[in-house]
Write an enzyme that holds these catalytic residues in place. Structure first.
Site, PDB file in Angstrom:
ATOM      1  N   HIS A 104       0.824  -1.201   0.000  1.00 30.01           N
ATOM      2  CA  HIS A 104       0.000   0.000   0.000  1.00 30.01           C
ATOM      3  C   HIS A 104       0.868   1.265   0.000  1.00 30.01           C
ATOM      4  CE1 HIS A 104      -4.050  -1.740   0.316  1.00 30.01           C
ATOM      5  NE2 HIS A 104      -3.466  -2.698   1.019  1.00 30.01           N
ATOM      6  N   THR A 105       2.071   1.146  -0.480  1.00 33.93           N
ATOM      7  CA  THR A 105       2.944   2.309  -0.654  1.00 33.93           C
ATOM      8  C   THR A 105       2.973   2.780  -2.100  1.00 33.93           C
ATOM      9  OG1 THR A 105       4.803   0.776  -0.878  1.00 33.93           O
ATOM     10  CG2 THR A 105       4.472   1.775   1.283  1.00 33.93           C
ATOM     11  N   ASP A 106       2.609   1.918  -3.046  1.00 30.66           N
ATOM     12  CA  ASP A 106       2.791   2.266  -4.462  1.00 30.66           C
ATOM     13  C   ASP A 106       1.951   3.463  -4.875  1.00 30.66           C
ATOM     14  OD1 ASP A 106       0.461   0.698  -4.258  1.00 30.66           O
ATOM     15  OD2 ASP A 106       0.724  -0.192  -6.248  1.00 30.66           O
ATOM     16  N   SER A 161     -11.699 -17.910 -22.744  1.00 26.83           N
ATOM     17  CA  SER A 161     -10.792 -18.272 -21.669  1.00 26.83           C
ATOM     18  C   SER A 161     -11.076 -19.691 -21.213  1.00 26.83           C
ATOM     19  CB  SER A 161     -10.955 -17.319 -20.483  1.00 26.83           C
ATOM     20  OG  SER A 161     -10.253 -17.798 -19.346  1.00 26.83           O
ATOM     21  N   SER A 200      -3.469 -11.483 -10.908  1.00 32.15           N
ATOM     22  CA  SER A 200      -4.022 -12.098 -12.114  1.00 32.15           C
ATOM     23  C   SER A 200      -4.529 -11.026 -13.077  1.00 32.15           C
ATOM     24  CB  SER A 200      -5.148 -13.066 -11.756  1.00 32.15           C
ATOM     25  OG  SER A 200      -6.166 -12.421 -11.007  1.00 32.15           O
ATOM     26  N   GLU A 218      -6.851  -0.337 -15.920  1.00 28.97           N
ATOM     27  CA  GLU A 218      -7.457  -0.852 -14.690  1.00 28.97           C
ATOM     28  C   GLU A 218      -8.098   0.273 -13.882  1.00 28.97           C
ATOM     29  OE1 GLU A 218      -6.737  -4.052 -11.153  1.00 28.97           O
ATOM     30  OE2 GLU A 218      -5.510  -4.052 -12.956  1.00 28.97           O
ATOM     31  N   ASP A 235       1.842  -3.475  -9.688  1.00 28.41           N
ATOM     32  CA  ASP A 235       1.522  -4.775 -10.243  1.00 28.41           C
ATOM     33  C   ASP A 235       1.911  -4.877 -11.712  1.00 28.41           C
ATOM     34  OD1 ASP A 235       0.537  -5.278  -7.765  1.00 28.41           O
ATOM     35  OD2 ASP A 235      -1.573  -5.300  -8.358  1.00 28.41           O
ATOM     36  N   TYR A 247     -10.293  -1.058  -0.582  1.00 24.13           N
ATOM     37  CA  TYR A 247      -9.034  -0.594  -1.167  1.00 24.13           C
ATOM     38  C   TYR A 247      -9.121   0.882  -1.541  1.00 24.13           C
ATOM     39  CZ  TYR A 247      -5.034  -0.501  -4.385  1.00 24.13           C
ATOM     40  OH  TYR A 247      -3.862  -0.190  -5.011  1.00 24.13           O
TER      41      TYR A 247
END
Length: 388
Positions: free
Chosen positions: A38-40, A71, A130, A163, A175, A225
């Site tokens: 949670h630093t990014d 998929s 993912s 995203e 990520d 989040y």
């Protein structure tokens, strides 16, 4: 279970036919963050590595102006027309690849009709990225098939933007960066504000990495989040009224006094404390690894989880059971949650001689406490997204 390439290829031809026209294979890994959580999105430091499992994509261009997405992991075909502006579908996995395709289209890079078959062996919702893996395998494929020649950094930024804006998850860049820039047997020391990075060999001596999946699913866009990110932004606003800063990572542990002085909300104060101390722990951990002090690295992992539990409050009974019961077992050098939290996975460094006992004993304790069956992985550290 890993699906081998012949099986994937056969499934592709079963879906799309035309065996005379071979598809192209791309691969993108998952990632695990060793420390720096949670630093990014606060402009701080992280220390992730790419894994040796992830997302495979078979793709080929076809006649017409439709993009066909299938998929092995999710049933049903989704078909979207090639266009200038794409729209997300309600709760569909295809929003990750289509969001990336949309970013290419916004740059004037348009794909033709395509047939795509995805397969991922990253547990969905486990916190091993993912989603970023799907985004980055799509990005490298579109970049290759269109001859766009974009640099990896640009594709990483596009995947993050997809995203954030298309999927609706307000994530930082870690990520996608880890998935794109992964290097075998190395972790990435990344400054998330400047994107300056360097590789660090991961040599754990007699220890090994073990990832443990809580098997508690969590949907990030439905979790807290985004709330945590908002709380960090409020902390910056409070502090900036007295001492201008652009993000919490501009502060160090020597500045912790500002939190008591300038932030009236005790919850926001705790969130800021985690970010500031986690940045310090991350830099200390990277230095510990460089001098082969794995015991210190492990202690800093433990401190990281304590902070995520008490100050950031993103753990929960499942993660805490794995971590605090795991610490009691022999040979455990360090263990912490990894990823966004609220479920997902832990990452541990365990003496290899004790790894089998760790898996057996912790699995039994976890099931007795939660009724859930944990899954354990001994991952390798692999390379980033690429054409195979």
């Amino acid at each position: 279970m890993k699906v081998d390439q012949p099986f994937l290829r056969e499934e592709f031809f079963r879906l799309y036919g035309d065996r005379a026209n071979e598809p192209v294979l791309f691969f993108s890994p998952g990632r695990v963050n060793l420390i720096g959580e949670h630093t990014d999105y606060n402009g701080g430091y992280v220390f992730p590595c790419a894994l040796d499992f992830g997302t495979s994509l078979l793709v080929r261009r076809c006649e017409g102006m439709d993009i066909k997405l299938n998929s092995i992991n999710f049933p049903g075909e989704v078909v979207v027309p090639v266009e200038l502006n794409y729209l997300p579908l309600p709760k569909s996995w295809t929003n990750y690849p289509v969001g990336v395709i949309n970013e290419f289209a916004r740059k004037g890079i348009h794909s033709h009709g395509m047939e795509m078959l995805f397969y991922g062996d990253i547990p969905n919702g486990a916190g091993l990225s993912s989603s970023a893996s799907i985004e980055m395998v799509t990005a490298v494929a579109i970049n290759d098939l269109t001859g766009a020649w974009l640099e990896m950094t640009e594709m990483v930024k596009m995947a993050q933007k997809a995203e954030n804006g298309f999927v609706g998850m307000n994530c930082g860049i870690m990520d996608q960066f880890a998935v794109g820039f992964g290097k075998k047997d190395h972790a990435i020391n990344l400054n998330c504000e400047t994107l300056e990075y360097r590789y660090a060999p991961v040599n754990l001596g007699t220890g090994t990495l073990i990832i443990t999946n809580t098997n508690k699913r969590r949907g990030l866009t439905d979790s807290k989040y985004n709330e945590r990110r908002s709380e960090c932004e409020r902390a910056v606003e409070y502090i900036t009224d007295h001492h201008p800063v652009s993000n919490l990572s501009k502060l160090t542990v020597n500045d912790l006094w500002m939190l008591d002085e300038y932030i009236p909300d005790p919850v926001v104060r705790k969130r800021a404390k985690h970010v500031i101390t986690e940045n310090g722990r991350t830099l200390d951990a990277i230095e510990a690894l460089q001098i082969n002090d794995i015991e210190l690295f492990g202690r800093l992992m433990n401190e990281s989880h304590d902070s995520l539990c008490n100050d950031y409050e993103v753990t929960g009974i499942e993660l805490d059971t794995l971590v605090y019961e795991g610490r009691k077992l022999p040979g455990v050098l360090g263990t912490r949650m990894t990823g966004a939290g609220f479920g997902g996975c832990t990452v541990s460094i365990v003496e290899f001689a004790h790894a089998e006992n760790f898996i057996k004993k912790l699995g039994d304790i976890y099931y007795a406490r939660t009724g859930l069956t944990a899954e354990f992985y001994l991952p390798g550290i692999g390379d980033g997204a690429r054409r195979v």
